[in-house]
Design a protein around this motif. Structure first.
Motif, PDB file in Angstrom:
ATOM      1  N   ASP A  96       0.806  -1.215  -0.008  1.00 38.89           N
ATOM      2  CA  ASP A  96      -0.003  -0.025   0.205  1.00 38.89           C
ATOM      3  C   ASP A  96       0.910   1.186  -0.068  1.00 38.89           C
ATOM      4  O   ASP A  96       0.327   2.363   0.072  1.00 38.89           O
ATOM      5  N   GLU A  97       2.192   1.129  -0.041  1.00 38.65           N
ATOM      6  CA  GLU A  97       3.083   2.420  -0.153  1.00 38.65           C
ATOM      7  C   GLU A  97       3.155   3.095  -1.552  1.00 38.65           C
ATOM      8  O   GLU A  97       3.290   2.522  -2.262  1.00 38.65           O
ATOM      9  N   THR A  98       2.965   4.294  -1.459  1.00 38.15           N
ATOM     10  CA  THR A  98       3.066   4.992  -2.661  1.00 38.15           C
ATOM     11  C   THR A  98       4.254   5.253  -3.132  1.00 38.15           C
ATOM     12  O   THR A  98       5.607   5.298  -2.501  1.00 38.15           O
ATOM     13  N   LEU A 148       1.559   3.145  -6.879  1.00 37.83           N
ATOM     14  CA  LEU A 148       1.849   2.433  -5.733  1.00 37.83           C
ATOM     15  C   LEU A 148       3.524   2.295  -6.270  1.00 37.83           C
ATOM     16  O   LEU A 148       3.782   2.139  -7.460  1.00 37.83           O
TER      17      LEU A 148
END
Length: 158
Positions: A22-24, A65
């Protein structure tokens, strides 16, 4: 939480990082790779402060992402200058007072460079349309437009 290993190219150099699903891309660039030029202004893709290019396409890195960077070529503001030599856009922004606080400036510069790579001689209208996704609250857009036009002419050799 599960992690993902990503291999990519950033500003022409191979890069690898580990991120969560979920990290951009913005968080990866800033927090994992130390590339802090791209800023988070809104986190929703509305302000353009986090603009980078991915495979030549201008994107808001807050909406991509980190895992999507696998195999991609990413360009950030840190890749604009060549060593100590500023890019013509960077010089023009300084010379024409087209920046103030610096939050929006990296995204605007990346967006302007992306435009000039596609269209080296944009009209005022084309330039304003292209940069409409980059919000600045500190300076007038006329200075920004003028600086991009000056840099475009220099880059064309005019």
């Amino acid at each position: 939480m599960k992690t993902i290993q990503v291999s990519t190219t950033i500003n022409g150099d191979p890069a690898e990082f580990i991120c969560t699903p979920d990290e951009t891309l913005l968080d990866v660039l800033r927090n994992r790779l130390g590339l802090t030029g791209s800023k988070e202004g809104c986190g929703t893709g509305d302000c353009g402060a986090c603009s980078v290019t991915v495979n030549g396409r201008l994107v808001c890195s807050c909406l991509v992402l980190g895992a999507e960077a696998e195999g991609a070529e990413i360009s950030t503001i840190e890749g604009m200058a060549e060593g100590e030599t500023l890019h013509p856009l960077q010089r023009a922004f300084i010379e024409h007072a087209a920046l103030q606080c610096g939050v929006c400036t990296p995204g605007i510069l990346v967006a302007a460079k992306s435009l000039l790579e596609k269209n080296p001689d944009p009209t005022d209208e084309e330039l304003r349309y292209w940069l409409a996704g980059n919000l600045c609250r500190c300076t007038g857009y006329d200075k920004i437009i003028r600086a991009v036009q000056v840099a475009a002419a220099e880059m064309r050799g005019a």
